[in-house]
Design a protein around this motif. Structure first.
Motif, PDB file in Angstrom:
ATOM      1  N   ASP A 144       0.853  -1.183   0.000  1.00 20.74           N
ATOM      2  CA  ASP A 144       0.000   0.000   0.000  1.00 20.74           C
ATOM      3  C   ASP A 144       0.896   1.243   0.000  1.00 20.74           C
ATOM      4  O   ASP A 144       2.073   1.173   0.345  1.00 20.74           O
ATOM      5  CB  ASP A 144      -0.922  -0.008   1.222  1.00 20.74           C
TER       6      ASP A 144
ATOM      7  N   GLN B  20     -12.350   1.012   1.803  1.00 17.84           N
ATOM      8  CA  GLN B  20     -11.381   0.063   2.361  1.00 17.84           C
ATOM      9  C   GLN B  20     -10.341   0.736   3.235  1.00 17.84           C
ATOM     10  O   GLN B  20      -9.837   0.126   4.175  1.00 17.84           O
ATOM     11  CB  GLN B  20     -10.675  -0.708   1.223  1.00 17.84           C
ATOM     12  N   TYR B  21     -10.004   1.988   2.918  1.00 25.14           N
ATOM     13  CA  TYR B  21      -8.896   2.622   3.623  1.00 25.14           C
ATOM     14  C   TYR B  21      -9.368   3.793   4.487  1.00 25.14           C
ATOM     15  O   TYR B  21      -8.839   4.901   4.408  1.00 25.14           O
ATOM     16  CB  TYR B  21      -7.837   3.079   2.613  1.00 25.14           C
TER      17      TYR B  21
ATOM     18  N   GLU C  29      -8.817   3.772   7.477  1.00 23.04           N
ATOM     19  CA  GLU C  29      -7.616   3.886   8.294  1.00 23.04           C
ATOM     20  C   GLU C  29      -6.457   3.247   7.545  1.00 23.04           C
ATOM     21  O   GLU C  29      -6.661   2.366   6.696  1.00 23.04           O
ATOM     22  CB  GLU C  29      -7.797   3.177   9.649  1.00 23.04           C
TER      23      GLU C  29
ATOM     24  N   PRO D 292      -3.841   0.619   7.037  1.00 22.24           N
ATOM     25  CA  PRO D 292      -3.701  -0.720   7.605  1.00 22.24           C
ATOM     26  C   PRO D 292      -2.306  -0.944   8.167  1.00 22.24           C
ATOM     27  O   PRO D 292      -1.334  -0.331   7.691  1.00 22.24           O
ATOM     28  CB  PRO D 292      -3.957  -1.636   6.396  1.00 22.24           C
TER      29      PRO D 292
ATOM     30  N   ALA E 299      -0.719  -6.448   7.031  1.00 23.04           N
ATOM     31  CA  ALA E 299      -2.150  -6.730   7.084  1.00 23.04           C
ATOM     32  C   ALA E 299      -2.649  -7.057   5.681  1.00 23.04           C
ATOM     33  O   ALA E 299      -1.972  -6.806   4.679  1.00 23.04           O
ATOM     34  CB  ALA E 299      -2.911  -5.545   7.661  1.00 23.04           C
ATOM     35  N   ARG E 300      -3.858  -7.619   5.582  1.00 21.31           N
ATOM     36  CA  ARG E 300      -4.386  -8.061   4.283  1.00 21.31           C
ATOM     37  C   ARG E 300      -4.428  -6.917   3.269  1.00 21.31           C
ATOM     38  O   ARG E 300      -3.976  -7.057   2.135  1.00 21.31           O
ATOM     39  CB  ARG E 300      -5.786  -8.644   4.469  1.00 21.31           C
ATOM     40  N   LEU E 301      -4.957  -5.748   3.663  1.00 20.61           N
ATOM     41  CA  LEU E 301      -5.074  -4.630   2.738  1.00 20.61           C
ATOM     42  C   LEU E 301      -3.743  -3.942   2.477  1.00 20.61           C
ATOM     43  O   LEU E 301      -3.660  -3.049   1.632  1.00 20.61           O
ATOM     44  CB  LEU E 301      -6.088  -3.613   3.262  1.00 20.61           C
ATOM     45  N   SER E 302      -2.718  -4.336   3.207  1.00 17.13           N
ATOM     46  CA  SER E 302      -1.382  -3.821   2.948  1.00 17.13           C
ATOM     47  C   SER E 302      -0.620  -4.743   1.993  1.00 17.13           C
ATOM     48  O   SER E 302       0.057  -4.284   1.074  1.00 17.13           O
ATOM     49  CB  SER E 302      -0.600  -3.672   4.260  1.00 17.13           C
TER      50      SER E 302
END
Length: 284
Positions: A83, A218-219, A221, A223, A227-230
């Motif tokens: 990310d 999704q963002y 915050e 991540p 983490a998964r979204l990272s």
């Protein structure tokens, strides 16, 4: 599976994206040292290379061989974050532009800023506007491109631009994002495709809008790293990150929602990354 246009060589790590192509470091299995080469980003063909013995000749082109559509890249340092806020290692930073797109971006010469793929156009409103804190600003009004989507299929909306600006102020890795956040004020939605942001006086005014656009849902915050979204983020770039298997835990696949510019070819459809366990592993 395609690795490298030359026999007995394997891509070790991408070094830099340039106007000529992607510059990579490769290891030749029968020769000590590292080979630095430039590959065409559309066809994958070798444009030039330079090894321990000096420049190498380009391989003869074969009309019978179709262009490769899959690239495999070996790397020594783990890839843990992709990310825009957590990606800090050189390879991670090189991958981020494949997954995300910028609001404004430098042109091919690097001398001026032009609209990024998510933007249909923008205007600078004449005169001076006052931000909520009283600072004198100029107003940028940005119209987003119709039908532009993130890799999960959701459209790019003004709220996503606003969220992207808000996340700049929370960055702990990229110090220039914190500096940029100081000059951007009071972003607000004007319509379904229009957003306005106030910009404090700055010598390179448009450079302040050179940031990645992320999906606000999704963002909300940033991540944590790993983490998964990272590790498998959601962006609007040419590729999307997916979970691989075996020695290829990370795979970049063509983003099915990305609009390819007219007159361009598709290039690679997949980029697979696999971690090496030292120099010996590169020769396997």
């Amino acid at each position: 599976t395609w690795t490298f246009p030359q026999k007995n060589a394997i891509v070790h790590q991408p070094l830099q994206l340039t106007r000529s192509g992607i510059v990579v470091a490769a290891r030749q299995l029968d020769t000590p040292g590292v080979l630095v080469a430039c590959l065409d980003t559309t066809t994958g063909r070798l444009k030039w290379s330079h090894g321990p013995k000096g420049p190498a000749e380009k391989p003869a082109a074969s009309k019978a061989t179709p262009p490769p559509d899959r690239l495999r890249i070996g790397h020594l340092v783990p890839i843990e974050a992709l990310d825009p806020w957590n990606a800090s290692r050189p390879l991670e930073r090189e991958i981020v532009p494949l997954l995300f797109e910028r609001l404004l971006q430098p042109d091919a010469t690097g001398r001026r800023y032009v609209k990024g793929p998510p933007v249909a156009g923008y205007d600078i409103v004449p005169g001076t506007r006052r931000a909520k804190n009283g600072a004198a600003c100029q107003a940028f009004r940005i119209r987003l491109a119709a039908g532009h989507k993130f890799s999960d299929g959701t459209p790019v909306r003004p709220r996503d631009v606003i969220t992207s600006i808000e996340r700049l102020a929370e960055s702990t890795i990229c110090w220039h994002d914190l500096e940029r956040a100081r000059f951007l004020r009071d972003p607000r939605r004007l319509s379904e495709r229009d957003v306005e942001v106030l910009v404090r006086p700055y010598p390179a005014l448009r450079s302040l809008l050179d940031f990645y656009v992320v999906p606000g849902e999704q963002y909300r915050e940033i991540p944590p790293r790993q983490a998964r979204l990272s590790r498998w983020p959601v962006g609007s770039g040419r590729f999307r990150a997916v979970r691989g298997s075996g020695r290829n835990p990370l795979v970049l696949q063509r983003n099915p929602h990305h609009k390819r510019p007219p007159g361009t070819r598709s290039g690679f459809n997949e980029i697979a990354f696999f971690q090496l366990n030292g120099v010996a592993a590169a020769a396997e």
